[in-house]
Motif scaffolding. Sequence first.
Motif, PDB file in Angstrom:
ATOM      1  N   ALA A 167      -3.917  -7.390   4.122  1.00 40.24           N
ATOM      2  CA  ALA A 167      -2.927  -6.643   3.337  1.00 40.24           C
ATOM      3  C   ALA A 167      -1.534  -7.257   3.492  1.00 40.24           C
ATOM      4  O   ALA A 167      -0.780  -7.361   2.519  1.00 40.24           O
ATOM      5  N   LEU A 201       1.254  -8.586   0.813  1.00 44.66           N
ATOM      6  CA  LEU A 201       2.299  -7.557   0.778  1.00 44.66           C
ATOM      7  C   LEU A 201       3.342  -7.822  -0.304  1.00 44.66           C
ATOM      8  O   LEU A 201       3.854  -6.902  -0.934  1.00 44.66           O
ATOM      9  N   LEU A 243       3.550  -6.129  -3.815  1.00 42.36           N
ATOM     10  CA  LEU A 243       4.033  -4.761  -4.002  1.00 42.36           C
ATOM     11  C   LEU A 243       5.541  -4.800  -4.255  1.00 42.36           C
ATOM     12  O   LEU A 243       6.189  -5.814  -4.013  1.00 42.36           O
ATOM     13  N   GLU A 263       8.206  -0.051  -1.907  1.00 38.75           N
ATOM     14  CA  GLU A 263       6.855   0.475  -1.708  1.00 38.75           C
ATOM     15  C   GLU A 263       6.260  -0.085  -0.409  1.00 38.75           C
ATOM     16  O   GLU A 263       5.645   0.645   0.371  1.00 38.75           O
ATOM     17  N   ALA A 264       6.460  -1.367  -0.175  1.00 32.57           N
ATOM     18  CA  ALA A 264       5.967  -2.010   1.049  1.00 32.57           C
ATOM     19  C   ALA A 264       6.600  -1.363   2.283  1.00 32.57           C
ATOM     20  O   ALA A 264       5.909  -1.061   3.267  1.00 32.57           O
ATOM     21  N   THR A 292       7.819   1.680   2.555  1.00 29.93           N
ATOM     22  CA  THR A 292       7.284   3.042   2.713  1.00 29.93           C
ATOM     23  C   THR A 292       5.933   3.019   3.422  1.00 29.93           C
ATOM     24  O   THR A 292       5.681   3.788   4.359  1.00 29.93           O
ATOM     25  N   GLU A 293       5.047   2.124   2.978  1.00 30.15           N
ATOM     26  CA  GLU A 293       3.702   2.056   3.567  1.00 30.15           C
ATOM     27  C   GLU A 293       3.749   1.536   5.000  1.00 30.15           C
ATOM     28  O   GLU A 293       2.988   1.990   5.859  1.00 30.15           O
ATOM     29  N   LEU A 294       4.652   0.604   5.267  1.00 29.65           N
ATOM     30  CA  LEU A 294       4.791   0.094   6.634  1.00 29.65           C
ATOM     31  C   LEU A 294       5.309   1.182   7.571  1.00 29.65           C
ATOM     32  O   LEU A 294       4.890   1.266   8.733  1.00 29.65           O
ATOM     33  N   ARG A 295       6.203   2.033   7.069  1.00 28.86           N
ATOM     34  CA  ARG A 295       6.696   3.154   7.884  1.00 28.86           C
ATOM     35  C   ARG A 295       5.564   4.135   8.185  1.00 28.86           C
ATOM     36  O   ARG A 295       5.484   4.686   9.283  1.00 28.86           O
ATOM     37  N   ARG A 296       4.696   4.331   7.200  1.00 28.30           N
ATOM     38  CA  ARG A 296       3.526   5.195   7.431  1.00 28.30           C
ATOM     39  C   ARG A 296       2.629   4.607   8.511  1.00 28.30           C
ATOM     40  O   ARG A 296       2.109   5.325   9.364  1.00 28.30           O
ATOM     41  N   ARG A 297       2.439   3.298   8.456  1.00 26.29           N
ATOM     42  CA  ARG A 297       1.603   2.646   9.467  1.00 26.29           C
ATOM     43  C   ARG A 297       2.242   2.764  10.850  1.00 26.29           C
ATOM     44  O   ARG A 297       1.549   3.040  11.831  1.00 26.29           O
TER      45      ARG A 297
END
Length: 200
Positions: free
Chosen positions: A106, A110, A113, A117-118, A120-125
């Motif tokens: 991923a 990356l 994206l 957006e990238a 946001t998803e990295l913060r979720r991870r």
Amino acid sequence: MVALRPLAMVVLELLHESPMHPYEIQQKIRERQLGRLTKVTVGSLYHAVEKLEKDQLIEVVETSRDGRRPERTTYQLTELGVDTFRAEVLANVSEVIPEYPRFAMAVQHLHTLRQDEAVTELRRRASALKKKLAVTDVTIAELTMQDVEPVFWIDYDYTRAMRQAELDWVERLIDRLTNGGLRWPDAVHRRIEELEEDRR
């Protein structure tokens, strides 16, 4: 040599200590939380034991019945079982073989994206990694309180170190993305905008 699945490795590891029947193996797996690297069910455990016996890596020592309880078959390692297990452990400790983790794949993609957006998803991870680290810390504390020898759960130390290293890396990447230290390719940005415009 026979290819050993993770559950087979767990069974062989325990049989190094003494001969056991599958129920006792199951109890030890639960007690030491050895199912952390592979899914363990009663069915999968018995299937693993049957396959190990078929491959002549373990053998029956005795079959006994205690009162009205079901008959129990006790197994022990064979010489081939010891050698096969040892070879597998040695190879996996010393050899650096290619692995294909989904996250690395991923990360490779990356830049396709949107940058926000990238992030946001990295913060979720990063948040998920922090939760997993907390769970690992609790588990290590429990195992320590239960006086389970650290050598039996040393992989938890490894897992924790890997997760901490990944969290540190992800947080550095987020910082680079939010502070302009890493620039997204303009061509990709334009293409993403065009595709989003076409959908409207």
